[in-house]
Enzyme design. Structure first.
Site: not given
Length: 285
Positions: A50, A55, A80, A113
């Site tokens: 994930d 990120y 996301k 998200h």
């Protein structure tokens, strides 16, 4: 050494099977440490990974998977669309960028998200287009409360398959969990172990752990699974990664499950979704 099984899945509402125990890569910002962590994770059987545009490590995951020797059908990738990329054309572009960084031809699961008041429906319409074109096996949301889902369903043609939510013993999210069950939307927990002192501040978790010969973290992860919540714990420490995988040789008794339930304080470790929903500035940390 105990290993996860890729066959340990939940069936989503569109028939796609998703591993119920995945590996989160939030805050794994150094590629060398990222690779070491992923090597250990795959060694113990993790096959759901994930990530997210936010990120800033989608490319690390893509590089790792491309050199891992794993067959494409043998792993499951989630990413996301970030707040500043929401909108119809923006989401399509963001997806293309993510897919290139991940070095994939198609994605297993794509999530919104955070709920964002505007452009709320345009983002989902783009997700539906990508799903209809076969570029994504399942689409879903993250951090959506019941009223966000209710609004989405007034215009959605495709029901979200997953809602990824902050969930841990101090914030069990049980009311929303029951609502998701009614809608046949899978509940996946982010930050399943909480953040900060949860595991060390609750003597109950150590007491239950001593009873089963397990650590507090293993007890909490097992609590999630027995409550029908999918999980994506994260760690870059090899010992912790192995520890988090070793939760399939025991089951918590009902009284222990209920005792952990009573630790709920309604305390989040991050923002409430409605704060993000109405916010106009791009960041939220």
């Amino acid at each position: 050494m105990e290993k996860l099984s890729f066959d340990d899945t939940i069936q989503l509402n569109n028939g796609v099977k998703m591993p119920r125990h995945g590996f989160g890569v939030y805050k794994l910002a150094d590629e060398a440490r990222f690779r070491t962590s992923l090597e250990v994770a795959t060694e113990v059987g993790y096959r759901l990974f994930d990530t997210a545009m936010f990120y800033h490590n989608e490319a690390y995951l893509g590089n790792f998977l491309a050199s891992s020797g794993l067959k494409r059908d043998d792993y499951f990738v989630t990413t996301k669309v970030w707040n500043t990329d929401q909108g119809y054309d923006e989401t399509l572009r963001a997806f293309e960028t993510s897919l290139k960084k991940l070095q994939l031809d198609w994605l297993d699961l794509y999530l919104v998200h955070w709920p964002k008041k505007e452009p709320f429906f345009d983002t989902w319409r783009a997700m539906e287009r990508l799903y209809d074109e076969g570029l994504i096996r399942a689409i879903g949301v993250s951090n959506f409360e019941a009223h966000h889902l209710d609004r989405l369903m007034t215009e959605a043609n495709v029901l979200p398959a997953v809602d990824q939510l902050e969930t841990h013993p101090h914030f069990s999210n049980r009311v929303l969990h029951r609502y998701l069950e009614e809608l046949h939307i899978a509940h996946q927990a982010w930050s399943p172990l909480g953040r900060g002192p949860l595991l060390t501040s609750e003597p109950l978790l150590q007491e239950i752990g001593d009873k089963y010969g397990k650590t507090p973290a293993q007890i909490v992860l097992r609590w999630h699974l027995q409550n029908s919540v999918a999980i994506i714990p994260k760690s870059e420490t090899p010992e912790r990664i192995r520890e988090n995988a070793a939760i399939y040789d025991f089951a918590l008794a009902d009284q222990d499950l209920r005792a952990i339930d009573r630790l709920n304080r309604g305390e989040r470790v991050s923002n409430a979704p409605d704060v993000i929903y109405v916010r106009t500035e791009p960041d939220f940390q």
